[in-house]
Design an enzyme around this catalytic site. Sequence first.
Site, PDB file in Angstrom:
ATOM      1  N   GLU A  58      39.349  42.244  21.746  1.00 27.39           N
ATOM      2  CA  GLU A  58      39.278  41.382  22.925  1.00 27.39           C
ATOM      3  C   GLU A  58      39.462  39.911  22.589  1.00 27.39           C
ATOM      4  O   GLU A  58      40.047  39.162  23.372  1.00 27.39           O
ATOM      5  CB  GLU A  58      37.922  41.576  23.617  1.00 27.39           C
ATOM      6  CG  GLU A  58      37.713  42.939  24.262  1.00 27.39           C
ATOM      7  CD  GLU A  58      38.555  43.134  25.517  1.00 27.39           C
ATOM      8  OE1 GLU A  58      38.649  42.181  26.314  1.00 27.39           O
ATOM      9  OE2 GLU A  58      39.115  44.227  25.691  1.00 27.39           O
ATOM     10  N   ASP A  76      47.217  39.409  33.493  1.00 28.36           N
ATOM     11  CA  ASP A  76      47.173  40.848  33.750  1.00 28.36           C
ATOM     12  C   ASP A  76      46.889  41.176  35.204  1.00 28.36           C
ATOM     13  O   ASP A  76      46.616  42.330  35.554  1.00 28.36           O
ATOM     14  CB  ASP A  76      46.126  41.516  32.859  1.00 28.36           C
ATOM     15  CG  ASP A  76      44.710  41.000  33.109  1.00 28.36           C
ATOM     16  OD1 ASP A  76      44.561  40.021  33.880  1.00 28.36           O
ATOM     17  OD2 ASP A  76      43.764  41.565  32.534  1.00 28.36           O
ATOM     18  N   THR A  81      39.756  36.060  32.905  1.00 25.34           N
ATOM     19  CA  THR A  81      38.978  36.950  32.051  1.00 25.34           C
ATOM     20  C   THR A  81      38.027  36.071  31.254  1.00 25.34           C
ATOM     21  O   THR A  81      38.449  35.075  30.668  1.00 25.34           O
ATOM     22  CB  THR A  81      39.896  37.732  31.099  1.00 25.34           C
ATOM     23  OG1 THR A  81      40.760  38.569  31.871  1.00 25.34           O
ATOM     24  CG2 THR A  81      39.088  38.587  30.138  1.00 25.34           C
TER      25      THR A  81
END
Length: 274
Positions: A58, A76, A81
């Site tokens: 990640e 995405d 995020t």
Amino acid sequence: MKRARLLLLAVLPLVAVALYFVVPGLPGSGEAAGRPGGAGLAAPDKKELAQKIVASAENSTLDWRSAYGYIQDIGDGQGYTAGLIGFCTGTHDLLVLVEHYTKDHPGNGLARYLPALRKVDGTDSHEGLDPGFPAAWRKEAAVAAFRKAQDTERDRVYFDPAVRRAKLDGLGTLGQFVYYDAMVMHGPGTGPDGFYGLRRRAMAQADTPAEGGSETSYLDIFLDIRRTAMKSESAHHDTTRIDTAQRKFLYDGNLDLDAPLEWKVYGETYRVAR
């Protein structure tokens, strides 16, 4: 395969059904059934290891605690995020995190963004979040209470359900991690590419250990299905977190996810000595 086994059980005498649960080597007994009964991935050392492996994929680091302040739109389609487990403004989990945190800590630096977070939930929009939200997130990540809130939400939504479901499926520590990493990336959804959808598709092709199947074979199929799901998403074409990490552990026979470990993600090599 599953149907044949169920028919066999239906016609066995009761005494044979009783033996089914206690005779070594039969489904429901022995190592595969016994190992998941322990702490598994929830043991402190294993949980620490799990966070390191996830962080390598990640955030490209083993220092998973450095990710509390991470925030970026990675393109995405899920908005920003952020944080140690990749909470997203477009997938509801980041909103829930900030709501829970604000309930316990009113007036925090993210509370003023709650109306905007509710508005963009389910979209990739930054409306009402730019330009200040990323800086506010990074600043709040320096607060111990917010870091604890991220830990709590990670465990509640991802870690604990993944480990619990894996144990019920008869999976050992590696299998529990495989479920956890899939839950983190794909979310706890029931659609075809959500975690429970991936599990359902794998179970259509192989028995879980709890059903008497081979742990290695089942996990191999689960990883195949997950890899295909990742390849279908433009932001997740790199599948090295499976190919040169989880699959490597599986093919090495390391079902207990014991250190020392060495794996690669995005071409970078990571090692954990113990």
